[in-house]
Scaffold this active site. Structure first.
Site, PDB file in Angstrom:
ATOM      1  N   GLU A 128      33.592 -25.757  13.912  1.00 22.94           N
ATOM      2  CA  GLU A 128      34.361 -24.821  14.748  1.00 22.94           C
ATOM      3  C   GLU A 128      33.793 -23.428  14.599  1.00 22.94           C
ATOM      4  OE1 GLU A 128      38.405 -25.280  13.498  1.00 22.94           O
ATOM      5  OE2 GLU A 128      38.834 -26.767  15.036  1.00 22.94           O
ATOM      6  N   ARG A 166      25.958 -36.365  28.151  1.00 19.52           N
ATOM      7  CA  ARG A 166      27.178 -36.051  28.896  1.00 19.52           C
ATOM      8  C   ARG A 166      27.824 -34.796  28.295  1.00 19.52           C
ATOM      9  NH1 ARG A 166      30.001 -38.347  32.681  1.00 19.52           N
ATOM     10  NH2 ARG A 166      28.198 -39.681  32.938  1.00 19.52           N
ATOM     11  N   THR A 185      27.175 -29.211  34.366  1.00 15.61           N
ATOM     12  CA  THR A 185      27.130 -30.384  33.504  1.00 15.61           C
ATOM     13  C   THR A 185      25.688 -30.554  33.062  1.00 15.61           C
ATOM     14  OG1 THR A 185      26.700 -31.795  35.402  1.00 15.61           O
ATOM     15  CG2 THR A 185      28.989 -31.620  34.709  1.00 15.61           C
TER      16      THR A 185
END
Ligand SMILES: *Cc1c(COP(=O)(O)O)cnc(C)c1O
Length: 429
Positions: free
Chosen positions: A63, A242, A233
């Site tokens: 994170e 992906r 994307t």
């Protein structure tokens, strides 16, 4: 079944632990190897991208951003993200890049969160004319939390009606204008959008999900010099894992980063971030630029072939990797065409055409794209064959015996064609 070095020890472990899921992987691989993949938003990633995606970087909690993490032990994954960011900035000439969005939709939600407040007005392309769910659909956050107005294509040319964009912008004074679509075959005039955005004081977001690979390969103009933010994307023409990515101007960098984390997401998928770095290296090569040009040449050859089959290309053709095909001339709906092609191992999707008289679930057209077949090594010559296979499949009525026989014949010819251009090696060989 023995695995090739390509599958490696990880696949052996999967087969041992969970033969059911290993079987799914092999069945899906067999499907990819035995049929034609013409879904415009799909591609075949390289073994290098797959290796990074299937790596132990999946284990790491990271994170935050490189050098500013909430967890220890991030020095190594930091390197992957730093390399990826540097490559994205270099390849696209962008001030700032965020590689953490989990998908294109997440990237778009982050852009809304960074630049807008709930209720603000957004002007974007009408879904019925090729826009995306995240551009204001009532079933999506964008439609429920924001005020949406739309622009479309003009009925004659079936290309974006810039006068309509300007008129809508002047009337509704949107806080953000979105350029970019999911089923639009033509180039977008980013300079025109910039001018309109400046006139009304709106942010310009370009959703480049579909075509960023063509930009990376320098085959079409880049939106980066014109847009405040470019979201996309990484798994469509670009051919990466992906996921999503955001580029933006320096002034917006902190807002974008904070919107992705901690506002919207928790820990980044570091294996996917690393795989994004890999594809950015691949996309900077001369080989990839050749690929991007061939994707477009193939789409244009496919359109010509389909026109010879009596099918009409919306807007008269394509400048990109995809085409929208109006099937009303052959008297077949998009839904039936999709089912018939599917039975012949040709995978494509039904798609509404602009001003479509049919309901979306039926649709008057199909969308075809060439990223996958081009990765397989097919060229314009094969696109002629593909067009004729589609022409035959679309006309074969599955409710009749002769129709089913035709489909069977087409399916065999599809397999024969793709066996000369394998998408991936045969795992049993
Ligand atoms: C594919 C696409 C997206 C969404 O990407 P996901 O990864 O499926 O969430 C967003 N915008 C456009 C224009 C797209 O084509």
């Amino acid at each position: 079944m023995s695995s090739t070095p390509y599958w490696g020890p990880n696949f052996d472990a999967l087969q041992e632990t969970d033969p059911e899921i290993a079987g799914v992987v092999l069945d899906e691989l067999a499907r990819l190897r035995s049929g034609l993949q013409l879904i415009a938003s799909e591609n075949f990633t390289s073994p290098a991208v797959l290796a990074a995606t299937g790596s132990t970087l999946s284990n790491k909690y990271a994170e935050g951003y490189p050098g500013r993490r909430y967890y220890g032990g991030c020095a190594d994954v930091d390197v992957a993200e730093e390399i990826g960011i540097a490559r994205a900035k270099e390849l696209f000439g962008a001030d700032h890049a965020n590689l953490q969005p989990h998908s294109g939709a997440s990237a778009n939600l982050a852009v809304y969160a960074a630049l807008l407040k709930p209720g603000d007005t957004v002007l974007a392309m009408d879904l019925k004319h090729g826009g995306h769910l995240t551009h204001g659909s009532p079933v999506n956050f964008s439609g429920q939390w924001f005020t949406n107005v739309s622009y479309g294509v003009s009925e004659g040319s079936e290309t974006i009606d810039y006068d309509h964009v300007r008129a809508q912008a002047r009337e509704h004074r949107p806080k953000m204008i979105i350029a970019g679509a999911t089923a639009y075959p033509r180039l977008i005039d980013f300079a025109a959008f910039r001018e309109i955005a400046d006139e009304v004081g709106a942010y310009l977001m370009v959703d480049a999900a579909h075509f960023i690979g063509l930009v990376a390969g320098k085959a079409i103009p880049s939106p980066v010099p014109y847009a405040d933010v470019v979201s996309f994307t990484t798994h469509k023409v670009l051919r990466g894992p992906r996921g999503g990515m955001i580029l933006c101007r320096e002034e917006l960098a902190t807002k974008i980063d904070k919107a992705v984390f901690p506002f919207l997401q928790g820990g980044p998928l570091m294996h996917v971030v690393a795989a994004k770095a890999v594809v950015l290296k691949e996309a900077a090569s001369a080989e990839y630029q050749q690929y991007a040009r061939q994707v477009i040449a193939n789409a244009q050859a496919l359109v010509e072939g389909l026109q010879d089959q009596g099918m009409r290309a919306v807007s008269g053709g394509t400048d990109t990797h995809l085409a929208l095909i109006d099937l009303r001339g052959v008297g077949v709906t998009g839904r039936d065409a999709e089912a018939r092609c599917d039975a012949a191992r040709i995978t494509l999707n039904k798609n509404a055409i602009p001003f479509d008289p049919e309901k979306p679930m039926v649709a008057s057209g199909v969308r075809v794209g060439t990223p996958s077949v081009t990765t397989q090594g097919m060229g314009a010559e094969q696109m002629k064959d593909v067009a004729s296979l589609i022409g035959r499949a679309v006309r074969a009525d599955l409710d009749t015996e002769p129709g089913r026989a035709d489909i069977e014949q087409v399916a065999q010819e599809v397999s024969a064609l793709v066996s000369k251009f394998p998408a991936y090696p045969d795992p049993s060989a």
